[in-house]
Write a protein that holds these residues in place. Structure first.
Motif, PDB file in Angstrom:
ATOM      1  N   LEU A 235      35.133  57.666  49.782  1.00  0.00           N
ATOM      2  CA  LEU A 235      35.090  56.441  51.096  1.00  0.00           C
ATOM      3  C   LEU A 235      34.465  56.011  50.095  1.00  0.00           C
ATOM      4  O   LEU A 235      34.880  54.094  49.657  1.00  0.00           O
ATOM      5  N   SER A 236      33.773  55.731  49.079  1.00  0.00           N
ATOM      6  CA  SER A 236      32.344  54.770  48.366  1.00  0.00           C
ATOM      7  C   SER A 236      33.824  54.343  47.152  1.00  0.00           C
ATOM      8  O   SER A 236      33.156  53.041  46.882  1.00  0.00           O
ATOM      9  N   ARG A 237      33.876  55.675  46.635  1.00  0.00           N
ATOM     10  CA  ARG A 237      34.135  55.050  45.354  1.00  0.00           C
ATOM     11  C   ARG A 237      35.896  54.200  46.020  1.00  0.00           C
ATOM     12  O   ARG A 237      36.342  53.276  45.096  1.00  0.00           O
ATOM     13  N   MET A 238      37.002  54.630  46.462  1.00  0.00           N
ATOM     14  CA  MET A 238      38.084  54.490  47.314  1.00  0.00           C
ATOM     15  C   MET A 238      38.057  52.519  47.577  1.00  0.00           C
ATOM     16  O   MET A 238      38.782  51.848  46.827  1.00  0.00           O
ATOM     17  N   LYS A 239      36.690  52.256  48.570  1.00  0.00           N
ATOM     18  CA  LYS A 239      36.335  50.862  48.639  1.00  0.00           C
ATOM     19  C   LYS A 239      36.246  50.463  47.398  1.00  0.00           C
ATOM     20  O   LYS A 239      36.394  49.038  47.141  1.00  0.00           O
ATOM     21  N   ASP A 240      35.419  50.774  45.776  1.00  0.00           N
ATOM     22  CA  ASP A 240      35.276  50.136  44.660  1.00  0.00           C
ATOM     23  C   ASP A 240      36.252  49.756  43.754  1.00  0.00           C
ATOM     24  O   ASP A 240      36.824  48.547  43.279  1.00  0.00           O
ATOM     25  N   ARG A 241      37.498  50.474  44.368  1.00  0.00           N
ATOM     26  CA  ARG A 241      38.838  50.428  43.499  1.00  0.00           C
ATOM     27  C   ARG A 241      40.001  50.258  43.742  1.00  0.00           C
ATOM     28  O   ARG A 241      40.390  49.728  42.764  1.00  0.00           O
ATOM     29  N   GLY A 242      39.486  50.098  44.838  1.00  0.00           N
ATOM     30  CA  GLY A 242      41.062  49.884  45.799  1.00  0.00           C
ATOM     31  C   GLY A 242      41.083  48.833  46.514  1.00  0.00           C
ATOM     32  O   GLY A 242      40.032  48.408  47.509  1.00  0.00           O
ATOM     33  N   ASN A 243      42.020  48.458  47.237  1.00  0.00           N
ATOM     34  CA  ASN A 243      42.652  47.456  48.026  1.00  0.00           C
ATOM     35  C   ASN A 243      42.970  48.435  49.660  1.00  0.00           C
ATOM     36  O   ASN A 243      42.928  48.017  50.546  1.00  0.00           O
ATOM     37  N   LEU A 244      42.620  49.722  49.574  1.00  0.00           N
ATOM     38  CA  LEU A 244      42.802  50.431  50.779  1.00  0.00           C
ATOM     39  C   LEU A 244      42.071  51.296  51.412  1.00  0.00           C
ATOM     40  O   LEU A 244      40.999  51.385  51.631  1.00  0.00           O
ATOM     41  N   ARG A 245      42.194  50.478  53.122  1.00  0.00           N
ATOM     42  CA  ARG A 245      41.246  50.890  53.932  1.00  0.00           C
ATOM     43  C   ARG A 245      41.854  52.371  54.151  1.00  0.00           C
ATOM     44  O   ARG A 245      42.739  52.437  54.961  1.00  0.00           O
ATOM     45  N   MET A 246      40.781  53.010  54.864  1.00  0.00           N
ATOM     46  CA  MET A 246      41.567  54.538  54.723  1.00  0.00           C
ATOM     47  C   MET A 246      39.700  55.268  55.114  1.00  0.00           C
ATOM     48  O   MET A 246      38.849  55.622  55.513  1.00  0.00           O
ATOM     49  N   ARG A 247      40.395  56.432  56.673  1.00  0.00           N
ATOM     50  CA  ARG A 247      39.447  57.357  57.289  1.00  0.00           C
ATOM     51  C   ARG A 247      39.913  58.345  56.638  1.00  0.00           C
ATOM     52  O   ARG A 247      41.289  59.034  56.805  1.00  0.00           O
ATOM     53  N   ILE A 248      38.784  59.451  56.781  1.00  0.00           N
ATOM     54  CA  ILE A 248      39.203  60.383  57.205  1.00  0.00           C
ATOM     55  C   ILE A 248      38.256  60.785  57.323  1.00  0.00           C
ATOM     56  O   ILE A 248      36.809  61.067  58.105  1.00  0.00           O
ATOM     57  N   ALA A 249      39.017  62.541  58.199  1.00  0.00           N
ATOM     58  CA  ALA A 249      38.087  63.563  59.013  1.00  0.00           C
ATOM     59  C   ALA A 249      38.417  64.444  58.336  1.00  0.00           C
ATOM     60  O   ALA A 249      39.238  65.415  57.813  1.00  0.00           O
ATOM     61  N   LEU A 250      37.337  65.340  58.348  1.00  0.00           N
ATOM     62  CA  LEU A 250      37.522  66.790  58.090  1.00  0.00           C
ATOM     63  C   LEU A 250      37.612  68.081  58.693  1.00  0.00           C
ATOM     64  O   LEU A 250      36.757  68.224  60.099  1.00  0.00           O
ATOM     65  N   GLY A 251      38.430  68.926  59.086  1.00  0.00           N
ATOM     66  CA  GLY A 251      38.301  69.662  60.079  1.00  0.00           C
ATOM     67  C   GLY A 251      37.948  71.187  59.978  1.00  0.00           C
ATOM     68  O   GLY A 251      36.224  70.800  58.806  1.00  0.00           O
ATOM     69  N   ASN A 252      37.550  72.431  60.729  1.00  0.00           N
ATOM     70  CA  ASN A 252      36.886  73.324  61.024  1.00  0.00           C
ATOM     71  C   ASN A 252      37.174  74.738  60.135  1.00  0.00           C
ATOM     72  O   ASN A 252      38.132  74.257  59.181  1.00  0.00           O
ATOM     73  N   TYR A 286      33.908  67.851  61.959  1.00  0.00           N
ATOM     74  CA  TYR A 286      34.472  68.750  63.415  1.00  0.00           C
ATOM     75  C   TYR A 286      33.094  68.938  64.424  1.00  0.00           C
ATOM     76  O   TYR A 286      33.313  69.248  65.064  1.00  0.00           O
ATOM     77  N   GLN A 287      32.209  69.120  62.833  1.00  0.00           N
ATOM     78  CA  GLN A 287      30.601  69.872  63.671  1.00  0.00           C
ATOM     79  C   GLN A 287      29.780  68.479  64.552  1.00  0.00           C
ATOM     80  O   GLN A 287      29.764  68.304  65.347  1.00  0.00           O
ATOM     81  N   ASP A 288      30.125  67.312  64.442  1.00  0.00           N
ATOM     82  CA  ASP A 288      29.929  65.853  64.862  1.00  0.00           C
ATOM     83  C   ASP A 288      30.202  65.856  66.281  1.00  0.00           C
ATOM     84  O   ASP A 288      29.738  65.463  67.163  1.00  0.00           O
ATOM     85  N   LEU A 289      31.386  66.718  66.224  1.00  0.00           N
ATOM     86  CA  LEU A 289      32.454  66.229  67.862  1.00  0.00           C
ATOM     87  C   LEU A 289      32.657  67.571  68.601  1.00  0.00           C
ATOM     88  O   LEU A 289      34.828  67.769  69.008  1.00  0.00           O
ATOM     89  N   VAL A 290      32.291  68.661  68.072  1.00  0.00           N
ATOM     90  CA  VAL A 290      33.150  69.854  68.688  1.00  0.00           C
ATOM     91  C   VAL A 290      33.991  69.537  70.165  1.00  0.00           C
ATOM     92  O   VAL A 290      34.862  70.758  70.438  1.00  0.00           O
ATOM     93  N   LEU A 291      32.388  69.910  70.846  1.00  0.00           N
ATOM     94  CA  LEU A 291      33.485  69.595  72.406  1.00  0.00           C
ATOM     95  C   LEU A 291      34.274  68.401  72.157  1.00  0.00           C
ATOM     96  O   LEU A 291      35.277  69.581  73.062  1.00  0.00           O
TER      97      LEU A 291
END
Length: 385
Positions: A235-252, A286-291
Motif C-alpha cells: 500500500l505504501s509503495r503504490m501510494k508513492d508510485r501511482g494515482n490509484l487509491r486501493m484497499r486490500i483485504a487478506l482472507g484466512n 480476517y484475523q481482526d474481524l473473525v466474528l
C-alpha cells in the motif's frame, strides 16, 4: 506447426525497419500472397504474383524486367520466404535490380524473421498470462479440484499443492478514466507478478484484482504478521508510485480441497465488513474481524432476524442512541464497569443505571453469559451499529 502473427501492423513495422537498411521499396505479403505492408501504401491489398511463386515453390524468386512484364502486380526485384520454425508464413519483397539486391536480401529477411519471432514470443507470453488469469478465476470459484483443472495447472507449470492465501484488492477506478485505470492495474499486476513473489494474479474487473499469495514462510509455517507487513508495504509503495487509491483485504489460510475458494470468500467478506466498520482504513485482515466475517453469512436470513430482535427493541426506545453507544463501550472494554465508565466520562452509578435500562428494554439479563452473547452477536450483525 508455427502460428503466424504476421498482420498488417507488424508487416508495416517490418517495412519501416527494413527500409532503413536499404534504399529500396519493401513489400510484405501474407501467406496468401496479398500485400499487407508496403513502402508504397497504394499497393496494399493487391495480390503479388511473385509472392505466389515463392509460396508455391518455397524458394527465393528473382524477377527481372522481362519476367515482370508477364506477371500481374509485380515489379523487378527479389522475393524471399519468411519462415518461423521452418514454415513459410509470408513473403518479403524488395523492389529493384535483383542482382544488386540479392546481397541485401538475406539481411532484410533475417531482420523480418527476427521481428516475427519476437511478435510470436510476445503473443505466447500474453496467452500464458491470460491462461494463468483464467486458472486463478476458476480456482477461486471451485470447491473441488477437477482433473481438468489440475491438468491445466500442470501445463502452465503451476503447483496446486503449494499452500496459498488469497488477498482481494479493490481499486477506486472512478477517479480515473478507463484507460488510466487499466494502466494502473497493470502496473500493480506487474509489481506483484515478479518471479520471486510467486503470486498468481487475476484482474477480475476494473475495480477488483485477486492475488493468490504463497502462504508459508521459509520455515514452512503461516505467519499472519509477516503477511500483514507485506500488505502495508505494498500500500505504501503504490501510494508513492501511482494515482490509484486501493484497499486490500487478506482472507484466512485454509488447507485441503477448496482451500483457495474458501480463502477468497473470507477475503471478500473481510473487505465488505472492513469497509463498513472502518471506511477510513485501507487494509483489512480476517484475523481482526473473525466474528463479524463468520456471522456475515447469516445476513438476510431468519437467524439474523431472530438474533437481532432484542437489539431492535432497544433501538426503538433509544432515540438519541445513548444506550447503544453505552452497550458498544461496555463490550469494547470487556464488560469491565470501571474501564467503560472512564471511557464514557460517566460515573459508575450512571453506567449501572444505563445497563439496567438496557436489560429492561431488551428483556435480557446482562448478568447471564448467554444473554450477553446474544446482544454482542446482534451488534456484530447490525449494519447501523
Amino acid at each position: 506447426m508455427a502460428t503466424s502473427h504476421l498482420d498488417a501492423r507488424l508487416a508495416q513495422d517490418i517495412v519501416a525497419r527494413t527500409m532503413k537498411i536499404i534504399d529500396s521499396n519493401v513489400n510484405v505479403m501474407d501467406a496468401r500472397g496479398r500485400i499487407i505492408g508496403s513502402g508504397d501504401r497504394d499497393r496494399i491489398g493487391e495480390m503479388h504474383e511473385g509472392a505466389l511463386l515463392v509460396l508455391s515453390q518455397a524458394r527465393v524468386v528473382d524477377i527481372d524486367d522481362a519476367v515482370a512484364r508477364h506477371l500481374h502486380g509485380v515489379r523487378p526485384g527479389i522475393n524471399l520466404p519468411l519462415r518461423i520454425d521452418g514454415e513459410i508464413v509470408g513473403v518479403i519483397g524488395l523492389t529493384g535490380d535483383p542482382l544488386r539486391l540479392r546481397h541485401y536480401g538475406e539481411l532484410v529477411c533475417m531482420t523480418a524473421e527476427m521481428m516475427l519471432e519476437q511478435a510470436r514470443l510476445l503473443h505466447m507470453l500474453a496467452q500464458d498470462s491470460r491462461l494463468r488469469e483464467e486458472l486463478v478465476l476458476n480456482l477461486i470459484r471451485s470447491d473441488t479440484l477437477s482433473p481438468a483443472l489440475t491438468e491445466w495447472a500442470q501445463r502452465l507449470g503451476i503447483d496446486l499443492n503449494q499452500p496459498r492465501v488469497v488477498a482481494v484488492v479493490e481499486v477506486d477506478s472512478g477517479q480515473l478514466g478507463v484507460d488510466s485505470a487499466m494502466a494502473e492495474l497493470q502496473q500493480l499486476q506487474t509489481l506483484l507478478t515478479t518471479p520471486e513473489r510467486d503470486n498468481l494474479i487475476a484482474i477480475v474487473s476494473l475495480t477488483e484484482m485477486v492475488v493468490l499469495k504463497p502462504a508459508l514462510n521459509t520455515q514452512g509455517r503461516y505467519d499472519a504478521e509477516d503477511h500483514r507487513k507485506r500488505v502495508e508495504l505494498l500500500l505504501s509503495r503504490m501510494k508513492d508510485r501511482g494515482n490509484l487509491r486501493m484497499r486490500i483485504a487478506l482472507g484466512n489460510y485454509f488447507t485441503g480441497p477448496g482451500s483457495i475458494a474458501r480463502s477468497y470468500r473470507t477475503a471478500r467478506t473481510t473487505l465488505a465488513v472492513g469497509k463498513q466498520r472502518m471506511p477510513e482504513q485501507r487494509s483489512y485482515f480476517y484475523q481482526d474481524l473473525v466474528l463479524p466475517v463468520l456471522l456475515d453469512s447469516l445476513r438476510g436470513g431468519w437467524q439474523a432476524t431472530e438474533l437481532g430482535r432484542p437489539l431492535q427493541k432497544l433501538k426503538a426506545m433509544d432515540s438519541n442512541g445513548l444506550l447503544i453507544r453505552t452497550l458498544h463501550a461496555w463490550f469494547i472494554h470487556n464488560v469491565q464497569p470501571s474501564a467503560t465508565a472512564k471511557a464514557l466520562f460517566i460515573h459508575r452509578n450512571t453506567l449501572e443505571y444505563r445497563l439496567h435500562r438496557i436489560a429492561e428494554l431488551t428483556g435480557l439479563n446482562l448478568a447471564q453469559f448467554d444473554d450477553r452473547l446474544l446482544l454482542y452477536v446482534a451488534l456484530q450483525l447490525d449494519e447501523e451499529a
